[in-house]
Write an enzyme that holds these catalytic residues in place. Structure first.
Site, PDB file in Angstrom:
ATOM      1  CD  GLU A 260      70.737  68.282  51.784  1.00 18.63           C
ATOM      2  OE1 GLU A 260      69.542  68.603  51.917  1.00 18.63           O
ATOM      3  OE2 GLU A 260      71.688  69.023  52.084  1.00 18.63           O
ATOM      4  CG  ASP A 261      67.042  69.181  49.156  1.00 19.70           C
ATOM      5  OD1 ASP A 261      68.219  69.145  49.553  1.00 19.70           O
ATOM      6  OD2 ASP A 261      66.433  70.238  48.958  1.00 19.70           O
TER       7      ASP A 261
ATOM      8  CG  ASP B 276      74.980  72.208  43.138  1.00 17.56           C
ATOM      9  OD1 ASP B 276      75.627  71.722  42.213  1.00 17.56           O
ATOM     10  OD2 ASP B 276      74.579  73.383  43.114  1.00 17.56           O
TER      11      ASP B 276
ATOM     12  CG  PHE C 244      67.845  75.965  40.288  1.00 14.04           C
ATOM     13  CD1 PHE C 244      68.876  76.069  41.214  1.00 14.04           C
ATOM     14  CD2 PHE C 244      66.533  76.115  40.723  1.00 14.04           C
ATOM     15  CE1 PHE C 244      68.600  76.332  42.553  1.00 14.04           C
ATOM     16  CE2 PHE C 244      66.253  76.383  42.058  1.00 14.04           C
ATOM     17  CZ  PHE C 244      67.283  76.485  42.975  1.00 14.04           C
TER      18      PHE C 244
ATOM     19  NE  ARG D  86      59.922  75.714  50.588  1.00 16.88           N
ATOM     20  CZ  ARG D  86      61.197  75.373  50.684  1.00 16.88           C
ATOM     21  NH1 ARG D  86      61.570  74.137  50.459  1.00 16.88           N
ATOM     22  NH2 ARG D  86      62.113  76.256  51.008  1.00 16.88           N
TER      23      ARG D  86
HETATM   24  P1  5GP Z   1      75.962  72.041  47.894  1.00 15.91           P
HETATM   25  O1  5GP Z   1      76.610  72.471  49.184  1.00 15.91           O
HETATM   26  O2  5GP Z   1      75.979  70.545  47.675  1.00 15.91           O
HETATM   27  O3  5GP Z   1      76.545  72.780  46.708  1.00 15.91           O
HETATM   28  O4  5GP Z   1      74.476  72.562  47.952  1.00 15.91           O
HETATM   29  C1  5GP Z   1      73.458  71.865  48.481  1.00 15.91           C
HETATM   30  C2  5GP Z   1      72.237  72.762  48.648  1.00 15.91           C
HETATM   31  O5  5GP Z   1      72.063  73.682  47.552  1.00 15.91           O
HETATM   32  C3  5GP Z   1      70.989  71.915  48.637  1.00 15.91           C
HETATM   33  O6  5GP Z   1      70.668  71.470  49.935  1.00 15.91           O
HETATM   34  C4  5GP Z   1      69.946  72.859  48.084  1.00 15.91           C
HETATM   35  O7  5GP Z   1      69.380  73.620  49.126  1.00 15.91           O
HETATM   36  C5  5GP Z   1      70.700  73.792  47.165  1.00 15.91           C
HETATM   37  N1  5GP Z   1      70.576  73.406  45.733  1.00 15.91           N
HETATM   38  C6  5GP Z   1      71.575  72.997  44.921  1.00 15.91           C
HETATM   39  N2  5GP Z   1      71.107  72.721  43.679  1.00 15.91           N
HETATM   40  C7  5GP Z   1      69.773  72.959  43.699  1.00 15.91           C
HETATM   41  C8  5GP Z   1      68.729  72.839  42.703  1.00 15.91           C
HETATM   42  O8  5GP Z   1      68.914  72.456  41.529  1.00 15.91           O
HETATM   43  N3  5GP Z   1      67.479  73.149  43.118  1.00 15.91           N
HETATM   44  C9  5GP Z   1      67.192  73.583  44.387  1.00 15.91           C
HETATM   45  N4  5GP Z   1      65.929  73.868  44.663  1.00 15.91           N
HETATM   46  N5  5GP Z   1      68.154  73.700  45.356  1.00 15.91           N
HETATM   47  C10 5GP Z   1      69.432  73.390  45.008  1.00 15.91           C
END
Ligand code: 5GP
Length: 216
Positions: A132-133, A136, A185, A198
């Site tokens: 995963e990238d 959050d 972000f 990207r």
């Molecule tokens: P979570 O379910 O952990 O809150 O969200 C995860 C997803 O939210 C990540 O896979 C990503 O797609 C998106 N996301 C959360 N924070 C960021 C951020 O700072 N930048 C970007 N580009 N995507 C984010």
């Protein structure tokens, strides 16, 4: 958070000025600082690959979570391929690509995956490595893991390049993390904002100008 598991870049001094590195001219006004230069990302990926190989007990099914995870996935798989475990053996890899969407309604939370239950049945008895990238709140990953467990894999490990330090976190921490980042972000290295950024190599904090320029 346990800082020995990752590199902490959450403080003000971790932000590099845009003057110190090369960024595409078309993004100069759209990011406010560079948080993780591309070279540092690549060096960290090498280390994470080493940790993964050292702890691997057999073949791995490496699952790329699309779309944001694809650059980290590509660089990680490249690094893992070149390494051997303690017995001098390389790790057999198979690759899977999953687009995941999380949802929340008044009764439950969950995820939908772009692969069918039939395809997921292939995970039975296998060692999965989820790539995963960014984590959050952690909601997406917790729901994804719950769903994957129903297909009886032998083991599931998760690596995320980034984890956000946020009060909204549900406490979920992956097995292998690259960096902890501030509650802002970020874009670049395949992390997008409405499909933009990207094509930016460094991980950067988006500026107010960038948010407005690429808002939908
Ligand atoms: P979570 O379910 O952990 O809150 O969200 C995860 C997803 O939210 C990540 O896979 C990503 O797609 C998106 N996301 C959360 N924070 C960021 C951020 O700072 N930048 C970007 N580009 N995507 C984010």
């Amino acid at each position: 958070m346990d800082s020995s598991k990752w590199i902490d870049v959450t403080t003000e001094k971790n932000h590099y000025s845009l003057d110190h590195f090369v960024i595409p001219t078309h993004y100069e006004e759209d990011v406010s600082s560079i948080l993780i230069p591309h070279g540092v990302i690549m060096d960290r990926v090498d280390k994470l690959a080493r940790l993964i190989v050292e702890e691997a007990t057999g073949p791995l099914v490496v699952c790329c979570i699309l779309k944001g995870g694809h650059q980290y996935f590509a660089d990680l798989v490249n690094a893992v391929k070149k390494l051997t475990n303690k017995d001098g053996k390389t790790i057999p890899l198979s690759l899977e690509f999953i687009r995941v969407k999380s949802y929340k309604n008044d009764k439950s939370e969950g995820v939908t995956m772009s692969i069918t239950d039939e395809e997921c049945n292939e995970f039975k008895g296998k060692n999965l490595l989820i790539v995963e990238d960014i984590i959050d709140t952690g909601a997406t990953m917790v729901q994804l893991l719950k769903k994957l467990e129903t297909f009886s894999p032998k083991s599931v490990k998760v690596t995320s390049l980034l984890i956000k330090k946020t009060p909204k976190s549900n406490g979920y921490i992956p097995d292998y993390v690259g960096f902890s980042i501030p509650d802002e972000f970020v874009v670049g290295y395949a992390l997008d904002y409405n499909e933009y950024f990207r094509d930016l190599d460094h991980i950067c904090v988006i500026s107010e100008h960038g948010k407005k320029a690429y808002a939908v």
